[in-house]
Scaffold this active site. Structure first.
Site, PDB file in Angstrom:
ATOM      1  N   SER A 253      -1.030   2.193  -1.561  1.00 12.05           N
ATOM      2  CA  SER A 253      -1.966   1.086  -1.415  1.00 12.05           C
ATOM      3  C   SER A 253      -2.922   1.474  -0.305  1.00 12.05           C
ATOM      4  CB  SER A 253      -1.231  -0.191  -1.044  1.00 12.05           C
ATOM      5  OG  SER A 253      -0.733  -0.072   0.267  1.00 12.05           O
ATOM      6  N   LYS A 254      -4.036   0.782  -0.256  1.00 12.12           N
ATOM      7  CA  LYS A 254      -5.004   1.073   0.797  1.00 12.12           C
ATOM      8  C   LYS A 254      -4.331   0.919   2.148  1.00 12.12           C
ATOM      9  CE  LYS A 254      -9.291   1.799  -0.778  1.00 12.12           C
ATOM     10  NZ  LYS A 254      -9.837   1.086  -1.915  1.00 12.12           N
TER      11      LYS A 254
END
Ligand code: GLU
Length: 476
Positions: A253-254
């Protein structure tokens, strides 16, 4: 056949290890085969583009040394290379498919589709489309388009095809029943084309021979394959790279584990080490070698040795690979790479004898940026160091040894590690001491600790002036 590969990012922000890996594989394959590597910017999803996104990803790719032969900044014979500038190609492609009956205008509103989704029952995607407008008479369709009625363009999944067979270089032969593929949208009612359509039109026009990308796109591949077939174009070789998970084993994920390439650059990771590490995300060398130069990677990369299992980012491994690359760099090059990272405000003297400094500290470093974390070894906090030096000077026996060493150092003609090491030993001999009796006081004087790097290297690193300044603090 000339191999032509591409990297097709969306300008949605900084590249991270998970998405730049595809670029690395495509670049390595193209370079190995003497082919071309293209950069194409997939910027049709305007809402997701970030300002400066293209510049950022170009900067990241350049830093990694993944140069392209055709791209938005340098042009090329198959341009434009930004999807936002390729409307004319997409319009022509829609016309071609419509003329052959492989695409049709659909006037169903979203409300109509929602109604249909209910008809399909649960478990089916709400947007699955029945193909209702496919049955419209061509004349009626033409009339409604001409009247300006809003419509999308859909692909007509061929009735004669019941299964799409995909040959994937990594995942093998896969069959997708066409009953799972609805008449998907190629162009939205506002004129924007969809990913699957644009990518195929572009790959055909850009004569891409190998499509290598993350396995997340495998589910798009049957639709794309049908489109290649509908255009009468040969399908490219497909190779889907396994999923890259975060260090915690969860989806990237970011927020977590999506280490930005720019962040690695700012920490001083060598680009070749990052490329090396990226190649190991899914691939292994035939002899299981893990530390590989750019040239070795180009020579040995191949989709045949890419596995299917998920791979996990491992920051420790990345550091280890980086340390191995640093270890093999020639000293002058290493020092030049480290110079921009030096914190000269904190260590003003470190830049003067940088090669000697780097030679002294290099075994402790994994990245160029690590240099500052270790410079304190050579430049200990002044207050504390001075106290230690004064204490040494107050001991007559130690004083005698240090005096003798100072005399020898004063006579040194070249200020380099090896002769300086000899000078220290000669001073010890003059004073009648050797081993710990010599090295411990000299090292405490220089760096405040009995243990540490070779004295010759320390002396060369700090320079003549600083060495005598430190001696003077003990001896006056
Ligand atoms: N723009 C797509 C992506 O970033 C490209 C996928 C492809 O290589 O076809 O995922």
């Amino acid at each position: 056949m000339t191999v032509r590969t591409r990297f097709a990012p969306s300008p949605t922000g900084r590249l991270h290890l998970g998405n730049v890996r595809a670029a690395a594989f495509n670049w390595l394959l193209a370079r190995q085969q003497g082919g071309s590597f293209l950069l194409r910017i997939e910027d049709t999803d305007i809402g997701r583009n970030v300002p400066g996104g293209e510049e950022m990803l170009i900067e990241d790719l350049r830093w990694l040394g993944l140069d392209w032969d055709e791209g938005p900044d340098i042009g090329g014979p198959h341009g434009p290379y930004r999807q936002s500038e390729r409307d004319a190609s997409y319009a022509r492609a829609v016309e071609r498919l419509a003329a052959s009956g492989a695409a049709y205008a659909c006037f169903c509103s979203e409300e109509d589709l929602e109604g249909e989704a209910e008809d399909f029952g649960e478990g089916r995607t709400a947007l699955r489309y029945s193909g209702r407008c496919r049955a419209l008479a061509p004349s009626e369709r033409a009339r409604r388009v001409a009247a300006g009625e809003p419509h999308v363009i859909r692909f007509a999944v061929p009735e004669a095809v019941s299964v799409v067979e995909i040959e994937d270089e990594i995942f093998g032969d896969i069959s997708f029943p066409t009953s799972d593929i609805d008449d998907f949208v190629l162009r939205r009612s506002d004129g924007r084309v969809t990913y699957n359509f644009a990518v195929v039109v572009d790959d055909i026009e850009m004569e891409i021979t190998h499509v290598v990308r993350g396995v997340g796109h495998l589910s798009n591949t049957p639709k794309q394959a049908l489109l290649f077939d509908a255009f009468g174009a040969p399908r490219p070789v497909f190779g889907h790279l396994p999923t890259v998970l975060g260090p915690d084993g969860k989806k990237l994920s970011k927020r977590l584990g999506a280490t930005a390439v720019a962040e690695l650059r700012s920490h001083g990771y060598p680009p070749d080490a990052v490329l090396n590490y990226l190649s190991l995300l899914g691939w292994s060398h035939p002899e299981e070698k893990e530390v590989l130069t750019r040239a070795e990677l180009i020579a040995s990369i191949g989709l045949d040795r890419v596995g299917r299992s998920d791979t996990q980012l491992d920051p420790e491994k990345l550091r280890w690979v980086a340390a191995q690359h640093l270890a093999s760099e020639p000293l002058a090059e290493l020092a030049a790479h480290m110079r921009p990272f030096l914190d000269l405000a904190r260590f003003p003297g470190a830049g003067e004898h940088l090669e000697a400094v780097v030679d002294t500290l290099r075994t402790r470093l994994s990245t160029y940026g690590d240099i500052n974390a270790h410079l304190e070894l050579l430049y200990p906090p002044e207050e504390e160091a001075m106290e230690k030096r004064r204490a040494l000077g107050a001991d007559p026996e130690v004083r005698r040894v240090l005096e003798a060493v100072r005399a020898r150092l004063a006579a040194a003609e070249v200020w380099e590690a090896a002769p300086l090491d000899q000078a220290v030993r000669a001073g010890g001999a003059d004073a009648g001491v050797k081993g710990a009796g010599l090295f411990h006081p000299v090292r405490v004087l220089l760096i405040g600790s009995e243990k540490g790097p070779d004295l010759g290297k320390v002396l060369a690193s700090i320079g003549r002036h600083e060495a005598f300044r430190r001696l003077a603090q003990a001896l006056g």
